[in-house]
Scaffold this motif. Sequence first.
Motif, mmCIF file in Angstrom:
data_model
loop_
_atom_site.group_PDB
_atom_site.id
_atom_site.type_symbol
_atom_site.label_atom_id
_atom_site.label_comp_id
_atom_site.label_asym_id
_atom_site.label_seq_id
_atom_site.Cartn_x
_atom_site.Cartn_y
_atom_site.Cartn_z
ATOM 1 N N GLY A 144 0.817 -1.215 0.000
ATOM 2 C CA GLY A 144 0.000 0.000 0.000
ATOM 3 C C GLY A 144 0.846 1.258 0.000
ATOM 4 O O GLY A 144 0.550 2.223 -0.703
ATOM 5 N N GLY A 148 1.029 3.904 -2.933
ATOM 6 C CA GLY A 148 0.756 5.295 -2.607
ATOM 7 C C GLY A 148 1.853 6.223 -3.081
ATOM 8 O O GLY A 148 1.582 7.283 -3.648
ATOM 9 N N SER A 322 -4.132 5.406 -0.623
ATOM 10 C CA SER A 322 -3.566 4.102 -1.002
ATOM 11 C C SER A 322 -3.216 3.236 0.209
ATOM 12 O O SER A 322 -3.634 2.068 0.267
ATOM 13 C CB SER A 322 -2.340 4.310 -1.898
ATOM 14 O OG SER A 322 -2.726 4.825 -3.148
ATOM 15 N N GLY A 377 -6.888 5.976 -5.443
ATOM 16 C CA GLY A 377 -6.174 5.559 -4.247
ATOM 17 C C GLY A 377 -6.782 4.316 -3.617
ATOM 18 O O GLY A 377 -6.070 3.427 -3.143
ATOM 19 N N THR A 380 -5.967 1.169 -6.538
ATOM 20 C CA THR A 380 -4.680 0.697 -7.043
ATOM 21 C C THR A 380 -3.908 -0.173 -6.049
ATOM 22 O O THR A 380 -3.264 -1.154 -6.452
ATOM 23 C CB THR A 380 -3.795 1.877 -7.479
ATOM 24 O OG1 THR A 380 -3.698 2.836 -6.408
ATOM 25 C CG2 THR A 380 -4.382 2.564 -8.703
ATOM 26 N N GLY A 381 -3.938 0.146 -4.762
ATOM 27 C CA GLY A 381 -3.220 -0.666 -3.782
ATOM 28 C C GLY A 381 -3.755 -2.091 -3.711
ATOM 29 O O GLY A 381 -3.000 -3.063 -3.861
#
Length: 534
Positions: A144, A148, A322, A377, A380-381
């Motif tokens: 994460g 980020g 993230s 955010g 994507t993580g």
Amino acid sequence: MSTAHAPETTHPHRWWVLAVLCLSVLLVAIDNTIVNVALPTMSAELNATTSQLQWIVDAYSMVFAGLLLVAGNIGDRIGRHRVLQAGLVLFAAASLVAAWAGSAHSLIGARGVMGVAAAMVYPSTLATVPQVFRDRQERAIAIGVWAGVSGLAIALGPVAGGALLRHFWWGSIFLVNVPVIVIALIAGTLLVPESRDPEPGRFDLVGAVTSTLGIGLLVWTIIEAPGHGWASRTSVLGFVGAALLLTLFVVWEVRSQSPLLEIRFFRNPRFSAASATTAMAFFGLFGFIFMITLYFQIVIGWDALTAGLATLPYALIMGAMSPLAMVLTSRLGTKLLVGGGMAVSAAGFLLASRAQTDSPYWTFIVPCMALMAAGMGLATGPATDAILAALPAAKSGVGSAVNDTTREVGGALGVAVVGSVMSSWYADRLTELWTPLQVPRDVLGAAKDSVGAAMSISKQLPAAVSSPAISAVGDAFMEGLRVGCYVVAAACLLASIAAFLFLPAHDRPDPEGRHTGHPQARTPQSDRPAAADG
């Protein structure tokens, strides 16, 4: 506590290692967008057309994307840390050349070499994370943070570029890379461990060539299509050639004994949906940054630093969301966060499509960016984590390369597609608005090639024509931006649908420290025990 969590398999300085990896990610990711605020300056000082401006951005992204699979595979073979360090050295050398480039073509060439170096750096960073973080929860947090920083760097690019342009010449945006690289090299030598795939197999030369050429030709065709015509012979041949090369790549990979990319990984719906989501998220991010920095500088008239600072809310929100998303994943699940996040981003782009030349920044532009950034955010993580979780630990380099390739291909296509769509609609609308003003044909042709040139030309026209010409340029640009936002919103919605359809509602840890979704989403590869580090 499982053996995967045993002290002997946990790197004692793993958080410092993560800091070094994130510094390297920050360096290569920020270079994706740091040039955006300098585009108007480059257009004037290097006499660059809109197509050349796109290439200054995309020469980096295209080479970066095209070589990620190859670089990730090489890192798995000879050592990820070794490839990371070599990439940083090459990045520094290419940055020095770019800083003193004397023409658009030489700058595009230097940016291409920087893309080669970035491809060596990026997959090595993410591939190292599973090697030093054996605890499942710690690894999720580390991924994460990595995601980020990666997203934050891309959004911070315009801010950093604007600050440098306020005090120095445009070449400073490349020269600043060198001291950062020196720090990363020294810290990496002291802290980052070496790792590799113990059974890499033979190098897949055919796969390397066909994937690199296929991706490169696709991006080139999209960027050049507005100039040649979308239905022109050049464009059609380009699209057909790219399709043939990428089809050949897939066919070869399926039959190869030692493929560059295990195509059967994509039989896992979690892997495929997570990859598609990542690509669409960065398609939107890169496309939006390209549009909004031109909007702030050319339409509103802000200088480079002000334009860069105006994108800061996007960077801060995405960077904060993230790591938070990784914490929320255990409670809300992968499906909801990724699918919902992409839907929120789509809403932000749809709202942004209503922007006008005089839209208020705080009450309209910032809310649009907040929706886009928060959604990306959130998505994507967990998507990155899902990609890595679907593969054996020994294949972390391949998993990292797939994740990074989807990001960079998505980003390169974002600039290419959104830039080309925006350019096409802008040119058509400008022709419609300038024709009644009886602007000479050669002047109109130059204005259609570049929004910055159009503004400069408008100010030099006779007084009776200058004001309506300037207004027409702004209106034409906003028409292109509107359609560009529609394109990105559609891409985000498709990714959201794919996530809701194919990602598991919840992942659960398995005995090897990876996590699994529904039983049917697993592949034979994901059931193998993790191999030891090299």
